[in-house]
Design a protein around this motif. Structure first.
Motif, short mmCIF file in Angstrom:
data_model
loop_
_atom_site.label_atom_id
_atom_site.label_comp_id
_atom_site.label_asym_id
_atom_site.label_seq_id
_atom_site.Cartn_x
_atom_site.Cartn_y
_atom_site.Cartn_z
N SER A 300 0.79 -1.19 0.13
CA SER A 300 0.08 -0.32 -0.12
C SER A 300 1.00 1.21 -0.06
N CYS A 301 0.40 2.67 -0.23
CA CYS A 301 1.05 3.78 -0.47
C CYS A 301 1.60 3.89 0.78
N ASP A 302 1.12 3.72 2.52
CA ASP A 302 2.15 3.55 2.77
C ASP A 302 3.01 2.54 3.91
N GLY A 303 3.20 1.48 3.24
CA GLY A 303 3.65 0.30 3.17
C GLY A 303 3.27 -0.34 4.88
N GLN A 304 2.11 -0.63 4.91
CA GLN A 304 1.22 -0.70 6.09
C GLN A 304 0.79 -2.14 5.71
N THR A 305 0.71 -2.68 4.23
CA THR A 305 0.07 -3.62 3.82
C THR A 305 0.32 -4.17 2.31
N GLY A 369 -2.52 4.67 -4.28
CA GLY A 369 -2.51 6.03 -3.26
C GLY A 369 -3.12 5.98 -2.30
N GLU A 370 -2.64 7.67 -1.71
CA GLU A 370 -3.28 7.56 -0.02
C GLU A 370 -4.76 7.46 0.13
N ASN A 371 -5.48 7.29 -0.67
CA ASN A 371 -6.74 7.60 0.21
C ASN A 371 -7.35 6.76 -1.25
N LEU A 386 -10.55 3.98 -0.32
CA LEU A 386 -9.91 3.68 1.07
C LEU A 386 -10.21 4.87 1.77
N GLU A 387 -10.73 3.92 2.44
CA GLU A 387 -11.54 5.43 4.14
C GLU A 387 -11.44 4.31 5.17
N ASN A 388 -10.21 4.65 6.36
CA ASN A 388 -10.23 3.78 7.58
C ASN A 388 -10.27 2.50 7.25
N GLY A 389 -9.29 2.01 6.09
CA GLY A 389 -8.46 0.76 6.10
C GLY A 389 -9.27 -0.31 5.62
N THR A 390 -10.66 0.23 4.73
CA THR A 390 -11.32 -0.38 4.33
C THR A 390 -11.62 0.29 2.58
N TYR A 391 -10.80 -0.97 1.69
CA TYR A 391 -11.78 -0.62 0.05
C TYR A 391 -12.70 -0.62 -0.69
N THR A 392 -13.60 0.38 -1.41
CA THR A 392 -14.20 0.30 -1.56
C THR A 392 -14.47 0.78 -3.29
#
Length: 484
Positions: A300-305, A369-371, A386-392
């Motif tokens: 992910s963009c932040d490297g967390q997932t 991306g970030e969101n 992406l919002e609150n860790g969930t993709y829609t």
């Protein structure tokens, strides 16, 4: 001799003079970079609030940082800087490559077959095959023979290339602490032992050996079937791990691989600028069905997932994984078209025409991306917010020409909750191509060019201006998009 030297000196002066003119021209115009836009579709006011940032360099010394308001490119802000030391050095690759040793090697002098293989450790498993063919090769002759690979090895020998980064190996010997050292062969051997890809019963290789009159080796070559077995690896890195898997072009058999097919992890230990591989840690950390086809792996963009996209039957799935625990945080479908057969027409190494059937998948890449997350193929892309860790899922739309592969690179995107902007750059010029979408519809498309592309030319001989180096985009800073 004097005349030749004078002519050489004169040519050198002309070339250096031309380069100096180009340098002077660019330096004089350092703060006068202009950006112009050509509208191809829609209304450029759609780009209000959208900014592109781009950095370029000339000759490793001059640098321009551009901030381009994409609805008003004439208002571009330029920051110029001169550097004493070269800038924009290419970054080393972070890719993992894996292949079977194959090809031709020539030798001079008194090489023996054993010496030749000793100099190429990845060839050692094939030594019995070479020795067998060499036993039937007369001195002073070149001899070729097609043999069955399975008669000599049960599993493919592998060569592993980690992109030229300064890797070492953490090798644990019996009763000793782990000792960092460099060993390409140890890396390849560890992968070969772990995966143990079995050789098909009927796979035939052609071995060619040439000896001089004294029996010394002059040539050693191997030619394997087309297309050669070459497991195609997709990889991504975290701070302490290398994650990798095998994509749709890897016709590999994982029956002997611990844990079978899946997502694999290799531990990394960083010491200063060096990275050491803990070969003992190689493991399947996220098993997948044997008939799953992996299409993309990225972080992910932040490297967390980790984001893993695959196709199973006709269904496409993207999994969001925690890289520490390998827990599946989210799994969601991607509305891509089902796989379809296509015919491939090509030539083998002898120039003979070959046709074979391949499967075409509707996904082959991603842009996190970030969101947002964009998953794309040759025909369409699919946007997930992406919002609150969930993709829609938001919408899908056709891929525009500039968003495809060569000669373009899809580098950057931005999503403001209503409009998606996707931009790409050409390999050889500054500027960008931009497409903007709302609810799956193209609302604006434009091409932006900068005056940095207007390199001076030899007016009398414009076709001979090869000595003017073009301005290049700066590696790592080619393009970013942001909404205000």
């Amino acid at each position: 001799m004097k005349k030749a030297f004078v002519l050489f000196a004169l040519c050198l002066v002309l070339v250096l003079g031309a380069v100096s003119i180009a340098f002077f021209h660019l330096h004089q115009d350092r703060n006068q970079v202009t950006v112009t836009a050509e509208t191809l579709a829609g209304d450029p006011t759609q780009a209000a609030g959208l900014t592109a940032k781009q950095s370029a360099q000339y000759n490793g010394r001059l640098r321009w940082d551009l901030t381009i308001p994409l609805d008003r490119p004439e208002a571009t802000a330029t920051e110029f800087s001169y550097h004493q030391t070269p800038i924009g050095e290419p970054q080393p690759s972070h890719d993992l490559y894996m292949y079977v040793p194959n090809g031709t090697r020539f030798f001079h002098g008194s090489s023996t077959l054993e010496d030749a293989v000793e100099g190429s450790p990845e060839q050692k498993p094939l030594l019995p095959m070479f020795q067998d063919v060499a036993s039937r090769t007369p001195n002073g002759k070149r001899y070729s023979e097609t043999v069955t690979l399975k008669d000599y090895v049960d599993c493919y020998p592998l060569v592993v290339d980690l992109g030229g980064l300064p890797y070492g190996v953490l090798h644990s010997g019996e009763g000793s602490a782990k000792d960092p050292f460099w060993d390409d062969f140890a890396i390849s051997q560890a992968f070969q032992d772990f995966f143990s890809f079995p050789v098909p019963e009927d796979e035939a290789w052609t071995v060619t050996i040439e000896k001089d009159d004294q029996g010394n080796l002059l040539e050693l070559s191997t030619e394997c079937p087309y297309p050669a077995f070459s497991p195609n690896v997709i990889s991504t890195f975290s701070e302490d791990s290398l994650f990798f898997t095998f994509d749709q072009y890897s016709a590999a058999n994982f029956e002997h691989t611990p844990g079978g097919f899946g997502l694999y992890r290799l531990g990394l230990v960083r010491e200063g600028d060096s990275v050491f591989l803990d070969l003992d840690s190689l493991a399947n950390v996220h098993p997948l069905p044997e008939n799953a086809v992996v299409l993309d792996l990225t972080d992910s963009c932040d490297g967390q997932t980790l984001l893993l996209t695959y196709c199973l039957g006709k269904d496409y799935t993207c999994e969001v994984l925690d890289p520490e625990t390998m827990t599946v945080l989210q799994s969601f479908p991607v509305p891509a078209d089902p796989p379809s057969p296509v015919m491939v027409h090509t030539e083998d190494t002898q120039g003979n025409e070959i046709s074979y059937e391949e499967t075409h998948w509707d996904l082959n890449g991603s842009l996190p991306g970030e969101n947002f997350l964009v998953l794309y193929g040759d025909a369409r892309f699919h946007l997930f917010s992406l919002e609150n860790g969930t993709y829609t899922y938001e919408f899908s739309a056709p891929m525009e020409e500039h968003m495809l592969y060569y000669p373009y690179e899809l580098l950057s995107g931005a999503w403001n909750g209503e409009t998606l902007a996707l931009a790409s750059v050409s390999e050889s010029t500054t500027g960008l191509s931009l497409s903007m979408f709302e609810a799956g519809e193209l609302v604006y498309q434009g091409i932006y060019e900068t005056s940095l592309n207007d390199a001076p030319v030899d007016q009398e001989n414009p076709d001979n201006s090869y000595y003017f180096d073009p301005v290049h985009l700066l590696s790592g800073s080619k393009l970013t998009l942001t909404w205000a």
